[in-house]
Design a protein around this motif. Structure first.
Motif, PDB file in Angstrom:
ATOM      1  N   SER A  43     -39.598 -60.518-113.185  1.00  0.00           N
ATOM      2  CA  SER A  43     -38.263 -60.245-113.713  1.00  0.00           C
ATOM      3  C   SER A  43     -37.983 -58.759-113.591  1.00  0.00           C
ATOM      4  O   SER A  43     -38.879 -57.925-113.631  1.00  0.00           O
ATOM      5  CB  SER A  43     -38.115 -60.714-115.166  1.00  0.00           C
ATOM      6  OG  SER A  43     -38.992 -59.997-116.006  1.00  0.00           O
ATOM      7  N   GLY A  44     -36.706 -58.464-113.431  1.00  0.00           N
ATOM      8  CA  GLY A  44     -36.251 -57.082-113.347  1.00  0.00           C
ATOM      9  C   GLY A  44     -34.878 -57.034-112.723  1.00  0.00           C
ATOM     10  O   GLY A  44     -34.480 -57.930-111.972  1.00  0.00           O
ATOM     11  N   ASN A  45     -34.123 -56.018-113.067  1.00  0.00           N
ATOM     12  CA  ASN A  45     -32.782 -55.817-112.508  1.00  0.00           C
ATOM     13  C   ASN A  45     -31.872 -57.027-112.743  1.00  0.00           C
ATOM     14  O   ASN A  45     -31.104 -57.420-111.879  1.00  0.00           O
ATOM     15  CB  ASN A  45     -32.872 -55.495-111.012  1.00  0.00           C
ATOM     16  CG  ASN A  45     -33.612 -54.211-110.758  1.00  0.00           C
ATOM     17  OD1 ASN A  45     -33.315 -53.196-111.366  1.00  0.00           O
ATOM     18  ND2 ASN A  45     -34.599 -54.259-109.881  1.00  0.00           N
ATOM     19  N   ASN A  46     -31.978 -57.643-113.938  1.00  0.00           N
ATOM     20  CA  ASN A  46     -31.200 -58.827-114.334  1.00  0.00           C
ATOM     21  C   ASN A  46     -31.606 -60.090-113.590  1.00  0.00           C
ATOM     22  O   ASN A  46     -30.937 -61.106-113.693  1.00  0.00           O
ATOM     23  CB  ASN A  46     -29.692 -58.616-114.168  1.00  0.00           C
ATOM     24  CG  ASN A  46     -29.126 -57.671-115.183  1.00  0.00           C
ATOM     25  OD1 ASN A  46     -29.687 -57.508-116.262  1.00  0.00           O
ATOM     26  ND2 ASN A  46     -28.018 -57.040-114.852  1.00  0.00           N
ATOM     27  N   LEU A  47     -32.691 -60.058-112.822  1.00  0.00           N
ATOM     28  CA  LEU A  47     -33.136 -61.207-112.052  1.00  0.00           C
ATOM     29  C   LEU A  47     -34.450 -61.735-112.631  1.00  0.00           C
ATOM     30  O   LEU A  47     -35.371 -60.959-112.889  1.00  0.00           O
ATOM     31  CB  LEU A  47     -33.346 -60.808-110.585  1.00  0.00           C
ATOM     32  CG  LEU A  47     -33.707 -61.899-109.598  1.00  0.00           C
ATOM     33  CD1 LEU A  47     -32.610 -62.957-109.515  1.00  0.00           C
ATOM     34  CD2 LEU A  47     -33.950 -61.295-108.212  1.00  0.00           C
ATOM     35  N   THR A  48     -34.506 -63.052-112.862  1.00  0.00           N
ATOM     36  CA  THR A  48     -35.726 -63.698-113.347  1.00  0.00           C
ATOM     37  C   THR A  48     -36.164 -64.728-112.322  1.00  0.00           C
ATOM     38  O   THR A  48     -35.355 -65.533-111.850  1.00  0.00           O
ATOM     39  CB  THR A  48     -35.481 -64.378-114.711  1.00  0.00           C
ATOM     40  OG1 THR A  48     -35.067 -63.374-115.646  1.00  0.00           O
ATOM     41  CG2 THR A  48     -36.745 -65.052-115.222  1.00  0.00           C
ATOM     42  N   VAL A  71     -36.748 -57.968-107.150  1.00  0.00           N
ATOM     43  CA  VAL A  71     -38.141 -58.005-107.607  1.00  0.00           C
ATOM     44  C   VAL A  71     -39.087 -57.869-106.417  1.00  0.00           C
ATOM     45  O   VAL A  71     -38.705 -58.102-105.269  1.00  0.00           O
ATOM     46  CB  VAL A  71     -38.447 -59.299-108.391  1.00  0.00           C
ATOM     47  CG1 VAL A  71     -37.677 -59.335-109.698  1.00  0.00           C
ATOM     48  CG2 VAL A  71     -38.147 -60.528-107.557  1.00  0.00           C
ATOM     49  N   ILE A  72     -40.336 -57.504-106.717  1.00  0.00           N
ATOM     50  CA  ILE A  72     -41.334 -57.304-105.668  1.00  0.00           C
ATOM     51  C   ILE A  72     -42.705 -57.777-106.153  1.00  0.00           C
ATOM     52  O   ILE A  72     -43.023 -57.663-107.340  1.00  0.00           O
ATOM     53  CB  ILE A  72     -41.394 -55.815-105.238  1.00  0.00           C
ATOM     54  CG1 ILE A  72     -42.242 -55.634-103.987  1.00  0.00           C
ATOM     55  CG2 ILE A  72     -41.856 -54.935-106.386  1.00  0.00           C
ATOM     56  CD1 ILE A  72     -42.123 -54.250-103.363  1.00  0.00           C
ATOM     57  N   TRP A  73     -43.477 -58.328-105.235  1.00  0.00           N
ATOM     58  CA  TRP A  73     -44.867 -58.718-105.486  1.00  0.00           C
ATOM     59  C   TRP A  73     -45.734 -57.990-104.465  1.00  0.00           C
ATOM     60  O   TRP A  73     -45.410 -57.946-103.282  1.00  0.00           O
ATOM     61  CB  TRP A  73     -45.072 -60.219-105.291  1.00  0.00           C
ATOM     62  CG  TRP A  73     -44.284 -61.074-106.211  1.00  0.00           C
ATOM     63  CD1 TRP A  73     -44.679 -61.572-107.426  1.00  0.00           C
ATOM     64  CD2 TRP A  73     -42.957 -61.571-106.001  1.00  0.00           C
ATOM     65  NE1 TRP A  73     -43.686 -62.342-107.966  1.00  0.00           N
ATOM     66  CE2 TRP A  73     -42.611 -62.349-107.110  1.00  0.00           C
ATOM     67  CE3 TRP A  73     -42.012 -61.420-104.979  1.00  0.00           C
ATOM     68  CZ2 TRP A  73     -41.381 -62.985-107.240  1.00  0.00           C
ATOM     69  CZ3 TRP A  73     -40.782 -62.043-105.100  1.00  0.00           C
ATOM     70  CH2 TRP A  73     -40.481 -62.822-106.219  1.00  0.00           C
ATOM     71  N   THR A  74     -46.862 -57.461-104.894  1.00  0.00           N
ATOM     72  CA  THR A  74     -47.772 -56.742-103.999  1.00  0.00           C
ATOM     73  C   THR A  74     -49.182 -57.283-104.187  1.00  0.00           C
ATOM     74  O   THR A  74     -49.613 -57.535-105.315  1.00  0.00           O
ATOM     75  CB  THR A  74     -47.731 -55.226-104.286  1.00  0.00           C
ATOM     76  OG1 THR A  74     -46.389 -54.759-104.088  1.00  0.00           O
ATOM     77  CG2 THR A  74     -48.676 -54.450-103.382  1.00  0.00           C
TER      78      THR A  74
END
Length: 174
Positions: A43-48, A71-74
């Motif tokens: 979640s982040g920037n109003n996005l879940t 959002v980002i995944w690493t």
């Protein structure tokens, strides 16, 4: 003596029983997903984002999402992907003008969006981390809702949709 080739249809573990004459051997086999991405809740920037039962990504927003935000995944780049040629693609319709990007050590390797799919990806040999970044495209902020089936697989052609092996990597705002 000939070669033996085994292709798994479903991910998971099983065993292979081999008998030659009076000698029998059971060999454990692990079938991995052809989808090399790693992601999970974010979640982040109003996005879940949550992971659906089939491994796809359910996206909802609590308000407008600004263009370029998401959002980002690493995760660590596996050794077998260093120097590899892959393809980034999606199945279905991309909701809310979303853009999906695969990155190596923070550098863009390929980007897909509605109408621009099946992008080749070359992972440089020294790559340490890979990232999947999903952001709002377009020019205006807007709510986002929908489901994404993003795939990263070996070769030049997209494979059929398959849930990635890793769907518990926590994402963050991007």
């Amino acid at each position: 003596m000939g070669a033996l080739s085994v292709t798994g249809l479903k991910t998971g573990t099983t065993s292979l029983d081999i008998t030659a004459g009076s000698i029998s051997k059971t060999i454990p086999v692990t079938v991995k997903s052809s989808n090399l991405l790693a992601y999970g809740p974010a979640s982040g920037n109003n996005l879940t984002v949550s992971v659906a039962a089939d491994g796809s990504l359910d996206m909802t927003s609590s308000g407008n999402v600004e263009p370029g935000k998401g959002v980002i995944w690493t995760w660590q780049c596996p050794d077998e992907l260093k120097g590899a040629d892959l393809v980034l693609s999606y199945d279905g319709s991309v909701p809310g003008v979303l853009v999906a990007e695969i990155m190596g050590d923070g550098n863009n390797l390929a980007t897909i969006w509605q109408g621009s799919n099946d992008k080749p990806v070359h992972v440089p040999s020294g790559t340490k981390t890979l990232s999947l970044r999903v952001t709002k495209g377009g020019k205006t902020a807007a709510p986002v809702t929908g489901n994404l089936k993003i795939k990263l697989n070996v070769g030049g052609k997209p494979a059929a949709w398959m849930k990635p092996d890793s769907t518990n990597v926590n994402g963050a705002a991007s």
